[in-house]
Design a protein around this motif. Structure first.
Motif, mmCIF file in Angstrom:
data_model
loop_
_atom_site.group_PDB
_atom_site.id
_atom_site.type_symbol
_atom_site.label_atom_id
_atom_site.label_comp_id
_atom_site.label_asym_id
_atom_site.label_seq_id
_atom_site.Cartn_x
_atom_site.Cartn_y
_atom_site.Cartn_z
ATOM 1 N N SER A 1 0.855 -1.187 0.000
ATOM 2 C CA SER A 1 0.000 0.000 0.000
ATOM 3 C C SER A 1 0.894 1.241 0.000
ATOM 4 N N PRO A 2 0.377 2.386 -0.465
ATOM 5 C CA PRO A 2 1.195 3.605 -0.516
ATOM 6 C C PRO A 2 1.807 3.977 0.831
ATOM 7 N N ALA B 1 5.805 4.125 1.425
ATOM 8 C CA ALA B 1 6.442 5.369 1.861
ATOM 9 C C ALA B 1 7.295 5.134 3.102
ATOM 10 N N ARG B 2 6.818 4.291 3.991
ATOM 11 C CA ARG B 2 7.585 3.998 5.210
ATOM 12 C C ARG B 2 8.891 3.272 4.883
ATOM 13 N N LEU B 3 8.810 2.300 3.986
ATOM 14 C CA LEU B 3 10.028 1.602 3.577
ATOM 15 C C LEU B 3 11.016 2.550 2.910
ATOM 16 N N SER C 1 -5.721 -16.375 3.675
ATOM 17 C CA SER C 1 -5.564 -15.068 4.323
ATOM 18 C C SER C 1 -5.976 -13.921 3.403
ATOM 19 N N ALA C 2 -6.676 -14.241 2.326
ATOM 20 C CA ALA C 2 -6.898 -13.256 1.256
ATOM 21 C C ALA C 2 -8.099 -12.358 1.533
ATOM 22 N N THR C 3 -7.932 -11.461 2.501
ATOM 23 C CA THR C 3 -8.867 -10.353 2.667
ATOM 24 C C THR C 3 -8.051 -9.068 2.666
ATOM 25 N N HIS C 4 -8.684 -7.968 2.328
ATOM 26 C CA HIS C 4 -7.968 -6.691 2.294
ATOM 27 C C HIS C 4 -7.337 -6.385 3.652
ATOM 28 N N GLU C 5 -8.116 -6.600 4.702
ATOM 29 C CA GLU C 5 -7.636 -6.236 6.040
ATOM 30 C C GLU C 5 -6.442 -7.097 6.462
ATOM 31 N N THR C 6 -6.558 -8.400 6.226
ATOM 32 C CA THR C 6 -5.501 -9.296 6.693
ATOM 33 C C THR C 6 -4.230 -9.142 5.873
ATOM 34 N N ARG C 7 -4.352 -9.019 4.554
ATOM 35 C CA ARG C 7 -3.138 -8.870 3.747
ATOM 36 C C ARG C 7 -2.398 -7.569 4.077
ATOM 37 N N GLU C 8 -3.145 -6.514 4.396
ATOM 38 C CA GLU C 8 -2.490 -5.267 4.795
ATOM 39 C C GLU C 8 -1.797 -5.440 6.142
ATOM 40 N N ALA C 9 -2.446 -6.147 7.068
ATOM 41 C CA ALA C 9 -1.842 -6.395 8.374
ATOM 42 C C ALA C 9 -0.588 -7.261 8.246
ATOM 43 N N MET C 10 -0.619 -8.231 7.343
ATOM 44 C CA MET C 10 0.563 -9.077 7.119
ATOM 45 C C MET C 10 1.715 -8.259 6.547
#
Length: 325
Positions: free
Chosen positions: A12-13, A17-19, A288-297
């Motif tokens: 995600s953006p 940006a953090r990386l 694990s393929a949900t928007h919330e979980t993949r972002e958390a991973m």
């Protein structure tokens, strides 16, 4: 000076940006031939790697003499030679916990879909073949009150047991390397040997990692122990199962059905016999393929990598023997 890293997963953006604020990022968006050539070109200077679904063996990592850390956006680490990484003092981290509940949801979705023949009968309606009230030919199986057998009682196994015990009144049977008294107390669960569990459970669910010990754990002999009305669910790794033996058991109706999110080879071949079996529900590794979980991973993996490159111990370190304070 920022340390160079190779990112082979789109973020995600905000995470990107953090990386970029802390490292020099080489992004590889496609791991085809061009992407792999780009990866090999970047490895000699790379201090860190972040991504998923790429087998990183010694032949590839020998190209990265300065590598300090790998952050895998996954809970499974079967794509890595951990002994090799530890010898080189390369820290390997993964993303457990954040995908536990979502993967357990997937497991229970497969239980329900397979038992109630949801995909098969939904397709019957979609194909405009529902012309009269359905009869016994299309009946499914109850889930509530049936015996839930779980092989591998880790975080995901416990989350599956919770859903079955509290949500569906299912007696919980489990098999793992050692008995787990807390699991037995919470879910009134019974610890059984593998043979006994296969013989007794109505639903046999795999939630264990792929290791040298678990590869091929379920073969023709094990499937033969299951009852003809039992259902097999796999949300662990495809290679834990002898896929050909499973196909034969399903084709010959030695078991009632299977719900599969993982396969011996992925993506599943278009000519796989599994795709022609009506008693199979097959999903494309969506545990694990949900928007919330993949972002958390992804967020967890970024945390792990930045900690490792800063000389700190990552929260989810797989090979602690490689860490030197």
């Amino acid at each position: 000076m920022k340390k160079p890293i190779v990112l082979y997963k789109r973020l995600s953006p905000s995470l990107m940006a953090r990386l970029q604020a802390h490292t020099q990022v080489t992004l590889i968006e496609d791991l085809g031939d061009d992407g792999m050539a780009q990866l090999r070109a970047a490895l000699p200077e790379a201090r860190g790697l972040l991504g998923a679904s790429l087998k990183l063996d010694a032949a590839l990592l020998d190209l990265a003499p300065r590598l300090e850390a790998i952050a895998s956006v996954s809970v499974g680490v079967d794509n890595y030679d951990i002994d090799y990484l530890s010898r080189r003092r390369i820290l390997l981290s993964n993303t457990p916990d954040v995908l536990t509940e979502t993967t357990a949801d997937t497991g229970f979705a497969l239980i329900l879909a397979t038992a109630r023949r949801v995909v098969e009968l939904a397709n019957l309606v979609r194909d405009r073949q529902w012309t009269r009230n359905i009869g016994p030919l299309h009946f499914g199986s109850d889930v509530h009150g049936k015996k839930l057998g779980i092989i591998g009682m880790g975080r995901i196994g416990e989350a599956l047991a919770q859903r079955g015990h509290f949500g569906f009144g299912m007696p919980v049977l489990y098999h793992s390397q050692t008995p787990k008294p807390e699991v037995e107390r919470r879910f009134n669960a019974r610890y059984l040997g593998l043979r006994e569990l296969l013989q007794e459970a109505d639903f046999v669910c795999l939630t264990l990692p792929l290791t040298a010990q678990t590869q091929g754990l379920i073969g023709a002999g094990e499937l033969a122990l299951m009852r003809p009305d039992s259902i097999f669910i796999n949300i662990s790794r495809g290679k834990v199962v002898d896929e050909q033996a499973l196909i034969e058991a399903l084709h010959n109706h030695r078991i009632r059905g299977a719900g599969l999110d993982v396969f011996e080879h992925e993506p599943l071949a278009m000519d796989s016999p599994l795709l022609s079996l009506a008693n199979v529900v097959a999903t494309p590794h969506i545990g694990s393929a949900t928007h919330e979980t993949r972002e958390a991973m992804a967020r967890c993996a970024v945390d792990n990598l930045l900690a490792a490159l800063a000389g700190e111990r990552p929260s989810n370190l797989v090979n602690p023997q490689a860490y030197q304070h």
